[in-house]
Design a protein around this motif. Sequence first.
Motif, short mmCIF file in Angstrom:
data_model
loop_
_atom_site.label_atom_id
_atom_site.label_comp_id
_atom_site.label_asym_id
_atom_site.label_seq_id
_atom_site.Cartn_x
_atom_site.Cartn_y
_atom_site.Cartn_z
N HIS A 158 0.33 -1.31 -0.47
CA HIS A 158 0.28 -0.16 -0.08
C HIS A 158 0.83 1.57 -0.03
O HIS A 158 2.06 1.34 0.69
CB HIS A 158 -1.23 0.10 1.43
N PRO A 159 0.81 2.12 -0.67
CA PRO A 159 1.44 3.43 -0.52
C PRO A 159 0.82 3.73 0.96
O PRO A 159 0.69 4.08 1.39
CB PRO A 159 0.93 4.54 -1.79
N VAL A 160 2.55 4.74 0.77
CA VAL A 160 2.63 5.28 2.60
C VAL A 160 3.50 6.77 2.24
O VAL A 160 3.03 7.41 2.85
CB VAL A 160 3.85 4.65 3.49
N THR A 165 5.48 2.04 -1.85
CA THR A 165 5.22 1.57 -0.51
C THR A 165 5.58 1.21 0.59
O THR A 165 6.92 1.98 0.97
CB THR A 165 4.77 0.27 -1.30
N TYR A 166 5.09 0.44 1.65
CA TYR A 166 5.82 0.53 2.52
C TYR A 166 6.63 -0.31 2.38
O TYR A 166 7.82 -0.04 3.18
CB TYR A 166 4.68 -0.49 4.07
N ASP A 167 6.42 -1.45 1.56
CA ASP A 167 7.99 -2.30 2.02
C ASP A 167 9.27 -1.21 0.88
O ASP A 167 10.48 -1.71 1.71
CB ASP A 167 7.58 -3.30 0.71
N GLU A 168 8.79 -0.86 0.30
CA GLU A 168 10.20 0.00 -0.63
C GLU A 168 10.46 1.34 0.25
O GLU A 168 11.29 1.80 0.13
CB GLU A 168 9.57 1.27 -1.54
N TYR A 169 9.39 2.35 1.03
CA TYR A 169 9.49 3.08 2.60
C TYR A 169 10.41 1.84 3.55
O TYR A 169 11.37 3.34 3.96
CB TYR A 169 8.36 3.24 2.86
#
Length: 240
Positions: A158-160, A165-169
């Motif tokens: 989900h975009p944060v 996304t949370y994964d990327e962030y």
Amino acid sequence: MNEKTAGTTPAGILAVDVGGTGLKCAVIDDHGTMISERERVDTPHPCPPQALLDAYAGMAPKLPAFDRIAIGFPGVVRNGTVLTAPNLGAEAWAGFALADAMASRLGAPARLINDAEMQGLGIISGKGLEMVLTLGTGAGTALFRDGVLMPHMELAHHPVHDNLTYDEYLGVAAYEKHGRKHWNHHVGRVIELLYVLLHYDRLYLGGGNSKHVDLDLPGNVVIASNDAGLTGGAALWRGG
């Protein structure tokens, strides 16, 4: 059944913690106490189902006897089947019946759950709204109300922030790219956002990168033991 020592001592539960960087397992008792040392191998990349099964077939004979298996998996799972496996790099996981495959390969019945949820089962108090946020290759979440597991939310994708996304962030790639200080700023921001979203009573931070958290945490946020990623497996078999 793992035959080593079978018939001499009560067989335990083989707890399996599938991670994006490491594949871990140990034998635990019905209360979640570890009764063996932890075995670990690096996660191959890519890691299709057969490679994962081969890895655990190599580790399991080194451990004491077990007659059940509890699997924590980093993705969306349902009814013993994997729906998504974003950090294992293999499309072959979609629709793969991992619980049945692991049971067949290792000779004991298996139950499957998301890895953050399995960790949560090993650490929650059972009171109020409790959340787990795992910080590893990616980011995982689990939510419990008065000890009862709530429907899984795949916040990892989900975009944060700025379409990340949370994964990327929060994932390991963000840690390596931005460094510890900036990554901790990300963690602090997500802690605040999750509280606004859910008003949790307690948030537990887990996963391999939780050791890098260097923040003045709110009183209702704690860093949890990563052994819970294994010991929480006992809860999958309570009640038969």
